[in-house]
Design an enzyme around this catalytic site. Sequence first.
Site, PDB file in Angstrom:
ATOM      1  N   GLU A  47       0.836  -1.209   0.000  1.00 45.75           N
ATOM      2  CA  GLU A  47       0.000   0.000   0.000  1.00 45.75           C
ATOM      3  C   GLU A  47       0.872   1.261   0.000  1.00 45.75           C
ATOM      4  O   GLU A  47       1.842   1.350   0.759  1.00 45.75           O
ATOM      5  CB  GLU A  47      -0.900  -0.017   1.234  1.00 45.75           C
ATOM      6  N   LYS A 129      -8.425   4.958  -2.593  1.00 45.22           N
ATOM      7  CA  LYS A 129      -9.049   4.388  -1.401  1.00 45.22           C
ATOM      8  C   LYS A 129     -10.262   5.237  -1.022  1.00 45.22           C
ATOM      9  O   LYS A 129     -10.177   6.464  -0.916  1.00 45.22           O
ATOM     10  CB  LYS A 129      -8.041   4.355  -0.262  1.00 45.22           C
ATOM     11  N   CYS A 163      -6.021  -2.081   2.300  1.00 42.60           N
ATOM     12  CA  CYS A 163      -6.061  -2.127   3.755  1.00 42.60           C
ATOM     13  C   CYS A 163      -7.465  -2.364   4.298  1.00 42.60           C
ATOM     14  O   CYS A 163      -8.110  -3.342   3.950  1.00 42.60           O
ATOM     15  CB  CYS A 163      -5.443  -0.838   4.301  1.00 42.60           C
TER      16      CYS A 163
END
Length: 373
Positions: A47, A129, A163
Amino acid sequence: MLPHRIVRAAAVQLAPDLDRPAGTTERVVEALAQAAARGAQLVVFPETFVPYYPYFSFIKPPVAMGADHLRLMAHAPRVPGPEVEAVAAAARRHGLVVVLGINERDGGSLYNAQLVFDADGRLLLHRRKITPTYHERMVWGQGDAAGLRVVDTAVGRVGALACWEHYNPLARYALMAQGEEIHVAQFPGSMVGPIFADQMEVAIRHHALESGCFVVNATGWLHEVQIASITPDPALQKALRGGCCSAIVSPEGVHLAPPLKEGEGMVVADLDFALIDKRKRMMDSVGHYARPELLSLAINTRPAQAVVGMAGGPPGAAAPAAALASTLSPCPVPAAPAVPAELAPVRPLDPTAPPPAAAARPAQVPAAQPARP
């Protein structure tokens, strides 16, 4: 009958270059050459690996992290940009499908972005995200659902989440409903401690089972000298250790190679696509095991925009919303499923439609009042 497919995947666990951020991109290019030498066709990085994950935001209060934030902004790549082109060129040179996490700079904002490159170097997916987690909200802006897409690549249909997006079941279902064959997960690594690794292992194995797909997960790593450079406080340094679990999981929820939880390295495994059918014949959560007439998902796939033109304005006014969206959209909106709208498990949401009328309620009969004496 479809040909029997086997794809070799690699999950790369690396430390970024905190001293020379451009060095992280160089590390990515070197790792791609190493993965290609091992026969990999799909390579996944952690990430926001380029230039580095904002570890400072996890252990510093907002009032003390200004300089670190500004430094990250100064080195964050833009899309397109030289860092992106360097990775695209390496993917093209080695014939690799690559999934890379970056801190993307767009204007005065940073975003947690995931990039999917095809084996010819084309950028197939550029998503952000949806909701940064906890401390990350001091660093990154929010993404939108325009990037919740599964893309066709040289190794199959690939989707990606970052995540704690794996704790958003609706985001995961959006990808599952598009026939995801390989799911890419990315976590920062070197954070929180062993419990973080345990939690992410549960999350990725569950998604593999529920989606009936392979999951390739990559986490980052920090050396002790790097941890000390982020904070000299021994108590805070404990928060920057552990939490690594680079792994490759089958559609049956089984590790295809031992996960990597310490140090730098590469997890490599072969993905036998026959396992997808083996799992889905038993449980297809978006097919024969779904009940779309009872439960379905609506998604607003319109890209988030700060300015949207209104149709019918005066001459010289902003362009109509549809035209503006076509120029600003980073990726095309997926077509609606070819099933009746009322039965579709996932339905694009029209943000311009008026809200549904409230159901009529039965008239309320006032309670009898006692007679006054």
